[in-house]
Scaffold this motif. Structure first.
Motif, PDB file in Angstrom:
ATOM      1  N   ASN A 106       0.819  -1.218   0.000  1.00 57.85           N
ATOM      2  CA  ASN A 106       0.000   0.000   0.000  1.00 57.85           C
ATOM      3  C   ASN A 106       0.849   1.264   0.000  1.00 57.85           C
ATOM      4  OD1 ASN A 106      -2.395  -1.473   0.035  1.00 57.85           O
ATOM      5  ND2 ASN A 106      -2.505  -1.503   2.266  1.00 57.85           N
ATOM      6  N   LEU A 107       1.876   1.294   0.852  1.00 60.03           N
ATOM      7  CA  LEU A 107       2.729   2.473   0.933  1.00 60.03           C
ATOM      8  C   LEU A 107       3.543   2.662  -0.337  1.00 60.03           C
ATOM      9  CD1 LEU A 107       3.966   4.859   2.403  1.00 60.03           C
ATOM     10  CD2 LEU A 107       5.575   3.273   3.500  1.00 60.03           C
ATOM     11  N   GLY A 108       4.152   1.597  -0.811  1.00 55.92           N
ATOM     12  CA  GLY A 108       4.956   1.697  -2.026  1.00 55.92           C
ATOM     13  C   GLY A 108       4.145   2.164  -3.218  1.00 55.92           C
ATOM     14  N   ARG A 109       2.925   1.653  -3.352  1.00 52.23           N
ATOM     15  CA  ARG A 109       2.071   2.071  -4.469  1.00 52.23           C
ATOM     16  C   ARG A 109       1.674   3.537  -4.326  1.00 52.23           C
ATOM     17  NH1 ARG A 109      -0.275  -2.993  -3.447  1.00 52.23           N
ATOM     18  NH2 ARG A 109      -2.165  -2.050  -2.590  1.00 52.23           N
ATOM     19  N   ALA A 110       1.380   3.947  -3.094  1.00 52.85           N
ATOM     20  CA  ALA A 110       1.016   5.351  -2.869  1.00 52.85           C
ATOM     21  C   ALA A 110       2.177   6.267  -3.239  1.00 52.85           C
ATOM     22  CB  ALA A 110       0.608   5.566  -1.413  1.00 52.85           C
ATOM     23  N   LEU A 111       3.399   5.890  -2.854  1.00 46.27           N
ATOM     24  CA  LEU A 111       4.568   6.695  -3.192  1.00 46.27           C
ATOM     25  C   LEU A 111       4.776   6.746  -4.700  1.00 46.27           C
ATOM     26  CD1 LEU A 111       7.024   5.410  -0.423  1.00 46.27           C
ATOM     27  CD2 LEU A 111       5.977   7.676  -0.546  1.00 46.27           C
ATOM     28  N   ALA A 112       4.573   5.622  -5.356  1.00 40.23           N
ATOM     29  CA  ALA A 112       4.776   5.574  -6.798  1.00 40.23           C
ATOM     30  C   ALA A 112       3.789   6.469  -7.539  1.00 40.23           C
ATOM     31  CB  ALA A 112       4.651   4.130  -7.293  1.00 40.23           C
ATOM     32  N   ARG A 113       2.588   6.627  -6.986  1.00 40.30           N
ATOM     33  CA  ARG A 113       1.563   7.448  -7.642  1.00 40.30           C
ATOM     34  C   ARG A 113       1.735   8.942  -7.351  1.00 40.30           C
ATOM     35  NH1 ARG A 113      -2.062   3.266  -5.571  1.00 40.30           N
ATOM     36  NH2 ARG A 113      -2.706   1.877  -7.270  1.00 40.30           N
ATOM     37  N   TYR A 114       2.547   9.272  -6.379  1.00 47.04           N
ATOM     38  CA  TYR A 114       2.674  10.667  -5.969  1.00 47.04           C
ATOM     39  C   TYR A 114       3.356  11.483  -7.063  1.00 47.04           C
ATOM     40  CZ  TYR A 114       4.214  14.761  -3.320  1.00 47.04           C
ATOM     41  OH  TYR A 114       4.455  16.047  -2.894  1.00 47.04           O
ATOM     42  N   GLY A 115       2.673  12.495  -7.549  1.00 50.23           N
ATOM     43  CA  GLY A 115       3.207  13.288  -8.645  1.00 50.23           C
ATOM     44  C   GLY A 115       4.190  14.362  -8.228  1.00 50.23           C
ATOM     45  N   GLY A 116       4.316  14.603  -6.916  1.00 52.67           N
ATOM     46  CA  GLY A 116       5.177  15.684  -6.455  1.00 52.67           C
ATOM     47  C   GLY A 116       6.658  15.414  -6.580  1.00 52.67           C
ATOM     48  N   PHE A 117       7.055  14.146  -6.719  1.00 51.22           N
ATOM     49  CA  PHE A 117       8.485  13.854  -6.821  1.00 51.22           C
ATOM     50  C   PHE A 117       9.090  14.503  -8.062  1.00 51.22           C
ATOM     51  CE2 PHE A 117       7.351   9.870  -4.329  1.00 51.22           C
ATOM     52  CZ  PHE A 117       7.869  10.357  -3.143  1.00 51.22           C
ATOM     53  N   GLY A 118       8.381  14.390  -9.175  1.00 47.29           N
ATOM     54  CA  GLY A 118       8.911  14.931 -10.425  1.00 47.29           C
ATOM     55  C   GLY A 118       9.131  16.423 -10.370  1.00 47.29           C
ATOM     56  N   THR A 119       8.229  17.141  -9.720  1.00 43.65           N
ATOM     57  CA  THR A 119       8.375  18.593  -9.642  1.00 43.65           C
ATOM     58  C   THR A 119       9.486  19.005  -8.696  1.00 43.65           C
ATOM     59  OG1 THR A 119       6.737  18.756  -7.852  1.00 43.65           O
ATOM     60  CG2 THR A 119       5.919  18.902 -10.125  1.00 43.65           C
ATOM     61  N   ARG A 120       9.969  18.081  -7.856  1.00 42.98           N
ATOM     62  CA  ARG A 120      11.060  18.376  -6.919  1.00 42.98           C
ATOM     63  C   ARG A 120      12.397  17.847  -7.430  1.00 42.98           C
ATOM     64  NH1 ARG A 120       8.741  19.215  -1.733  1.00 42.98           N
ATOM     65  NH2 ARG A 120       6.763  20.277  -2.086  1.00 42.98           N
TER      66      ARG A 120
END
Length: 235
Positions: A106-120
């Motif tokens: 659940n956590l890994g999938r949530a992190l993978a879907r998070y779009g904020g990484f790319g903008t950082r």
């Protein structure tokens, strides 16, 4: 062996001697605030305005920034884009960071879907797991790969940063493989202390511990004490 903790050295871009962990943590806050000013079309900002948005005193902000160099002008303030660039360089964010997430629960999938990484400045290039029922599933723009092929995936994707979203029982073995594959920057969400060799930077996120700290400050507030400092490493 080095242990996980909150006192890792500052990124190499922060200077030869490194910066105190609390300063590095505040630099990330200043960087986020500067991004907000840029989005609003603000070209110059005073130390007072930047400090207020960042939740620190102007004296603290000026002291922090002075450790990187002199980027402001008295009575004029800071050029927002120029300061943002300097902070990005100091934090190592001008490099190409390619992140693999090990653990597709659940956590890994949530992190993978998070779009904020790319903008950082972080490109999530792989999501790995050992569960045959999960391998091959699509999560966001990624397909879950087989963790048995971790080393090959890391080579193919040129991974240079890893996130461990694993239970405690599996974390050390996965961490050892990540290190052996050449990755020297690891973020662990596993609820356990991991051992890594010298030269590897390991950060640990323990949500239960953070909640306990919040509970402590909430209790102090209810009894008339201070609410506590913002989250981050002690100076």
């Amino acid at each position: 062996m080095a242990r996980a903790g909150g006192t890792d050295p500052a990124p190499t871009g922060a200077g030869e001697r490194g910066l105190p962990p609390a300063v590095v943590a505040r630099l990330t806050v200043y960087l986020r605030a500067l991004g907000g000013f840029l989005a609003d079309g603000v070209e110059r900002v005073s130390s007072e305005a930047l400090a207020e948005v960042s939740g620190v005193s102007s004296a603290t902000l000026r002291k922090d920034l002075s450790q990187l160099g002199s980027y402001g002008t008295r009575g004029v303030g800071y050029e927002v884009e120029n300061l943002r660039q300097h902070l990005s360089e100091a934090l190592g964010l001008t490099r190409d960071w390619r992140v693999a997430i090990v653990g597709a629960g659940n956590l890994g999938r949530a992190l993978a879907r998070y779009g904020g990484f790319g903008t950082r400045g972080f490109d999530v290039v792989a999501l790995l797991d050992t569960d045959p029922q999960i391998i091959g599933n699509e999560v966001g723009w990624l397909r879950v790969g087989d963790a048995a092929n971790l080393e090959a995936v890391f080579r193919r994707t040129r991974t240079n940063m890893a996130v461990l979203a694993l239970p405690a029982s599996a974390a050390q073995a996965a961490c050892d493989r990540v290190v052996a594959a050449g990755v020297r920057s690891i973020l662990s969400f596993a609820p356990t202390i991991l051992q890594v060799p010298e030269g590897v930077t390991l950060r640990k996120v323990d949500m239960a511990t953070e909640l306990q700290i919040l509970a402590y400050h909430a209790q102090r507030g209810e009894s008339g004490g201070q609410s506590g400092e913002p989250a981050g490493d002690p100076a």
